[in-house]
Structures are given as structure tokens and as C-alpha cells.
Design a protein around this motif. Sequence first.
Motif, mmCIF file in Angstrom:
data_model
loop_
_atom_site.group_PDB
_atom_site.id
_atom_site.type_symbol
_atom_site.label_atom_id
_atom_site.label_comp_id
_atom_site.label_asym_id
_atom_site.label_seq_id
_atom_site.Cartn_x
_atom_site.Cartn_y
_atom_site.Cartn_z
ATOM 1 N N PRO A 125 0.828 -1.213 0.000
ATOM 2 C CA PRO A 125 0.000 0.000 0.000
ATOM 3 C C PRO A 125 0.861 1.262 0.000
ATOM 4 C CG PRO A 125 0.056 -0.958 2.186
ATOM 5 C CD PRO A 125 0.780 -1.918 1.285
ATOM 6 N N VAL A 126 0.281 2.337 -0.532
ATOM 7 C CA VAL A 126 0.930 3.652 -0.533
ATOM 8 C C VAL A 126 -0.089 4.662 -0.005
ATOM 9 C CG1 VAL A 126 2.053 5.439 -1.916
ATOM 10 C CG2 VAL A 126 2.278 3.034 -2.574
ATOM 11 N N THR A 127 0.295 5.439 0.984
ATOM 12 C CA THR A 127 -0.572 6.498 1.510
ATOM 13 C C THR A 127 0.174 7.824 1.431
ATOM 14 O OG1 THR A 127 -1.656 4.966 3.041
ATOM 15 C CG2 THR A 127 -1.919 7.320 3.475
ATOM 16 N N ARG A 142 -7.515 15.605 2.896
ATOM 17 C CA ARG A 142 -7.639 14.149 2.786
ATOM 18 C C ARG A 142 -6.338 13.553 2.258
ATOM 19 N NH1 ARG A 142 -12.249 10.574 -0.446
ATOM 20 N NH2 ARG A 142 -11.203 8.565 -0.206
ATOM 21 N N HIS A 143 -5.881 12.490 2.896
ATOM 22 C CA HIS A 143 -4.686 11.781 2.460
ATOM 23 C C HIS A 143 -5.130 10.591 1.605
ATOM 24 C CE1 HIS A 143 -1.803 13.908 5.134
ATOM 25 N NE2 HIS A 143 -2.888 14.066 5.885
ATOM 26 N N ILE A 183 -1.507 1.953 -8.672
ATOM 27 C CA ILE A 183 -2.965 1.888 -8.759
ATOM 28 C C ILE A 183 -3.543 2.768 -7.655
ATOM 29 C CG2 ILE A 183 -4.975 0.372 -8.648
ATOM 30 C CD1 ILE A 183 -3.185 -0.100 -11.086
ATOM 31 N N PHE A 184 -4.502 3.602 -8.000
ATOM 32 C CA PHE A 184 -5.069 4.558 -7.047
ATOM 33 C C PHE A 184 -6.291 3.956 -6.359
ATOM 34 C CE2 PHE A 184 -2.936 6.990 -10.407
ATOM 35 C CZ PHE A 184 -1.941 7.562 -9.635
ATOM 36 N N GLY A 185 -6.409 4.224 -5.063
ATOM 37 C CA GLY A 185 -7.405 3.533 -4.251
ATOM 38 C C GLY A 185 -8.791 4.118 -4.269
ATOM 39 N N GLU A 234 4.443 10.165 -3.236
ATOM 40 C CA GLU A 234 4.838 9.248 -2.171
ATOM 41 C C GLU A 234 5.546 8.025 -2.754
ATOM 42 O OE1 GLU A 234 5.305 9.191 1.778
ATOM 43 O OE2 GLU A 234 4.037 10.662 0.723
ATOM 44 N N ALA A 235 5.035 7.529 -3.893
ATOM 45 C CA ALA A 235 5.679 6.388 -4.545
ATOM 46 C C ALA A 235 7.071 6.762 -5.045
ATOM 47 C CB ALA A 235 4.808 5.889 -5.690
#
Length: 651
Positions: free
Chosen positions: A241-243, A251-252, A322-324, A339-340
Motif C-alpha cells: 500500500p501507498v498512503t 484528505r490523504h 494503482i489509485f485507491g 509518495e511512490a
Amino acid sequence: MTTSQLDKTEINPVFNRAFAALKARAAGLGEGPVFVEPDLGLGALPDGSGVADALDQSRWEWLHEQLGLPPLPPHDLGEMVVPIAVFHVRYRAPGRRLAQAVLRARRDDAEIELPPAAAFDELFAPRTAFAASAALPPAYWGFERRPDRYPGLKVRFRLSPEHFIASGPGTDLPPGPVEIDFDDGEGFRSLNWGDEALVEYEAAGQQRIALRLQTPTGSLNAAFLFTVEEASAPPADEVAPVTASLAHEKRHYGGTRHVYYAWGNRSGRVQKPILLAEGFPGGAWANDIYDIFDGKTPGGWNPNAKLANELRDAGFDLIILIFGTPGAPIQGNAMVYLEALKWIRDQVGPSTEIAAMGGSMGGLIARYALCYAETHGTDIGNVTRMVTFDSPHVGANVPMAVQYTARFYAHRSHSFHDLLNYACAKQMLMHQVWYREDVEEEVVKEDYRRFYAELEAMRKDGYPTRPKKYAVSNGHLEGFDLVRPESHALTVRRRSGICAHYEAHLWFTANRAPQPRYDYADCWISDRPHRIVAYLKPSAGFFSRDGCAGGFANHVEKAKDALSPFGAFPEGYMTTGRNCFVPAYSALGVKWAGDAHQFKPSQHRGRTPFDDWYAPATNQWHCTIDKSIKEWVLGLFSRHAAETETLEAAV
């Protein structure tokens, strides 16, 4: 109490007052949703009795939304597990007395005769709905939803209690096991809620999966269709996961990175990274994005176009992001991309070169992220290249006739209407219709203006200055048009059921400044015309983008599908399903204010902000990778490596 269907039933306008009264009284019954779907007779839904008709996923989703049921939980993008979704609902549907009243009113061109309040509940019959489906994440090609297919012959199913939806007395989650036949030749097997089953099919194709469970009142049966195909993309070597540490509008946002190491990389760490962002609307499976970059198109596979595999052959590690949150603002996903990049920087160090890539909206996300990093001094490592594939750098196009039709008939099929309402869609679509009947509206909306103005305010012309910039367009090199402006696109007529009478005529946008009242589509309901008319503010210099050179999509066909949610194409004809989605000038970042049909990429090399670009000899599906594009991109990376070595030798 949900009465949305009663609101939206396609009826003769003379019935409106009576149906408003029906809705008000139905709301007082308090016994579950009211379902009125004329094409299904008297609201008959699968009820779990006998041998069940098999539903496909799109049909199950349509019934789910028409009953006003709560949304399903988001898809887990980290693991390829297929949840089985089930709904068990008590609802009320029109009885024969109401049906007869509607038919008499139509025959006599009169209002519906309502009974006394005491006898009102006799108009609606209590019913049960029970249906199941696989819950695959939707796959899109731009704004087009593609058929639901699972990539591989080995499938892990999960009987998910989170995907069981109950509404009404006696519909709660049953405590006992469920028997499921996965159509793999093994017959029925027993699963408890929360269990997983690994199923292996011998060949690709459509499977009929049957489900039965016991309740205190008897046995319930359901069946659904599930299509498997041969897996093409290899499994990712690492998924995490990436946050985003940086928030957008408090919003994060988050996502998932899928790492595919170069074929020769056995270190377990990234060494020569490429970060590839998925496109609109977000939330795809990474293997699907991998396949697109290996040559998959809506029309099949391009031979010898395996860009993802050959980049790995050349020693590059491919990280697919891939975006959540499907439909999230571009800025929010750009923070995830940053972040990635920071994770990659920590893997390879501050000097190793990083390539930033994105397909469609993903290219716009990468562009925004790199501009933001430069403007705010964010350390993202040594990003030396940015490559975008048919990205809407100036905006994207969906024909206004299609937008109008999606708005007007949203109750027949929510999907296209919902896509148009996504935050990122409103940021990218250069011309938009929100359909406020009898209200004059501009086609260029503030969401679009604000986003591109914000992007341009960060850096010169809105592009990062440090990396080399490259672009691929899927629009014709010499500007060959797809369709002529103002030409016919689609005609649909349907007359069936109690009150499902409708008609629609669509045209591509005229290539001229629109008048205050300008027709894009005529959409009729019932026996009398209710015409959709665009109330637009006149705009000097307005030009159509529907048919100009560019990466094309199939939006007209999706409008047809929205008017035919049961799969049967009604009376009518479609001239073409293709229209321009990302104009060639937009993919190349050229601010083109003139007639888009006159733009030829070959004549505007000096106007693009990119250091180099590629356009094909024919218009192609949006985000196509063919052999020529693959070779151009591979040559680009080889040339960049050679230039770097020459520079280092000189130093």
C-alpha cells in the motif's frame, strides 16, 4: 424507504401528478423499497425459488442500484480475490390493479385513477429478491466500461459476509454454510461465510456458478455468469500500500504499488525504476494496466507490442501505481504518486535515474506531481524523464449528445452518469453538460478552468522543467478526422412494458459557435416528446472535438448500452460508435484555440512543450501501444542512456 424507481419511471407527463401521490403514499408503507421496472413486467425480480436465471455482473449491479441498496465495500486491489456478492431483499412492486389503471389511463389519455387511501396498499404486492454475482473491480478504457473478465484460469473466490446485503424482515445473513457449484466439474461444495475456495478451470470461457442456501423459510437459489480468460500479465513480485503524506483538501489519498522487477534483477530491490501511473478513473487491477502496455486494446491484441515486457528485458524495474479511490481529484492522486517516488528514491539513492510515466489521466497525474515537487522543493530523487501516453494535457472530450443522454436517462443506467460526475472527470472534460433543464449553462465549466489554471500557475506552462519530457499521441499524424461535425450518431426507439416508451436521436456537435438554444440530442419519453435542448451561452470560436484526430473511444455505443440495460438493442441504428476522446493537440500539449479538425501534429513540432513526441499514421484506440510506439519508446530510453553516458564521459 426507497422510492427512486417510482420517481423515475418513464411515463406520459399527464401521469405525473398521480404518480407523485402514489410515491407519497408508498413512502408510508414502510415495508422495503418500491421497485417499478416496466421492462420486467410487474417488477418481477429473481426471488430465489426454483432454477435461477444466471445474471452477469452488470445486470446484478443494475438491480442493486435500482433497489436503492447500500454500496458494496471497496475492492481490495492488493490481492486478486473475487468476492461473491449476494442481496436478499423484501420489496413492493406494482400489482395487477395498478397495471390496469396505468393501461386505462394511457388508452384514455387521462390521469391514473387512485383508489381511496384505505385500499392503497392493494396496488402494491410484497415480493422477495435474491440474487448473487461476482464482484470484480470494474475495468475501464477511458469512460468505457469493458466486459467483466477474470485474468487467469485459477480463481480464488471468497464468500464474503461484507458483500451480503439484506433489507427487510427475515433477510439477515444466514448462519449456516452455503452450497456453491463453481462449474468446474466438482459439483456443489459447502462454504461458510468468510471462507475462500480455490477453483481451477480447464479452459477460458463463460462459467455458470450456482449458489443455494437454507433459511428458516426454505431454500434459496441463485446463479451468475463468470468469464475467465488466459492470464497474460505475470504476477507482481511485490505489492504494497501507498498512503500520501501530503493531503489534498484535508484528505490523504492512497493506492497500491505493484513492483515488477527487471527479468535479470534478483536483488529484491529496485535498481532501474520506471513509475507508471494508471489512468481514469482509478482502481483497476495492475495486471490489466500491464496488459495495456503490452498491446491489449478493446479490439484485441497488437502483435509485437509488448512494451512492459521489453522494458523489463532492457533491465528496467516497472512499478505500476494503482489509485485507491476511483474518480478522486487529480491533485489527490498526484500526492500518492509523489509518495511512490519518494519510496523509489529511498530504494535507489539520490543519484540513480528515475523515469516517470503515465497512461491517459496517469500522465496528467505524473505531470502535476513533478510540477508540485519542483514548486514546493519536495525531494523525489533524480527524475530525469517524463513519458505520457495519450494524456489530456489540454483536456478530454466526450460528445455533448452522449453526456445529455447519460444525464437524461441516468435512471436506466447509472454508470456513465456517475463517471461524468467524478471529480477528475470534471477536471479534464473541456466541454461538459450537467443538464439543468431550462437553465442556460456554459459548456466550459469552472472545475476544468480551475484545475488547468492551477497546474499552469505552478511552473511555466504547467510542465516540470527538470526532466526531459516526451509524449505519445494516438491521433493521426496528418490530422485525419474520425467523423464529420453535426453528423448523425445514434437513433434508439423502444416501446415495451407498461410505460417504457422512449426515443432518442443523437448528433455529433456542430463545428460552429452554438446559438442560445442548440440541439445535441432529442430524447423523448412516453408517447409525447420531451426534447432535450442545450441551453448554452453563445461562445465565439466554439469548435467541435467529437470527430477530430485523436485517440478514440466508443462513447456513442455506451449511450446505446445505457438505453438497453437488458442487452437487447431496441429499434434504431448507430452510424458509428467511435469519437475522439483525447484530441491529438491535447496529447501533445498544444494550446489550440482554432478549428480542431484543422490541427495536424506534423505541422506543429515547434509549439509543443515536449522535447520529443510520437504520433501514428492512423487514429487509434485511446492509449494504444502498437509495435511502432513500443519501438519509439524503447529507442527513447536507449537514446537517453547514450546521452547520459556521453555527458558523464565529458564531465
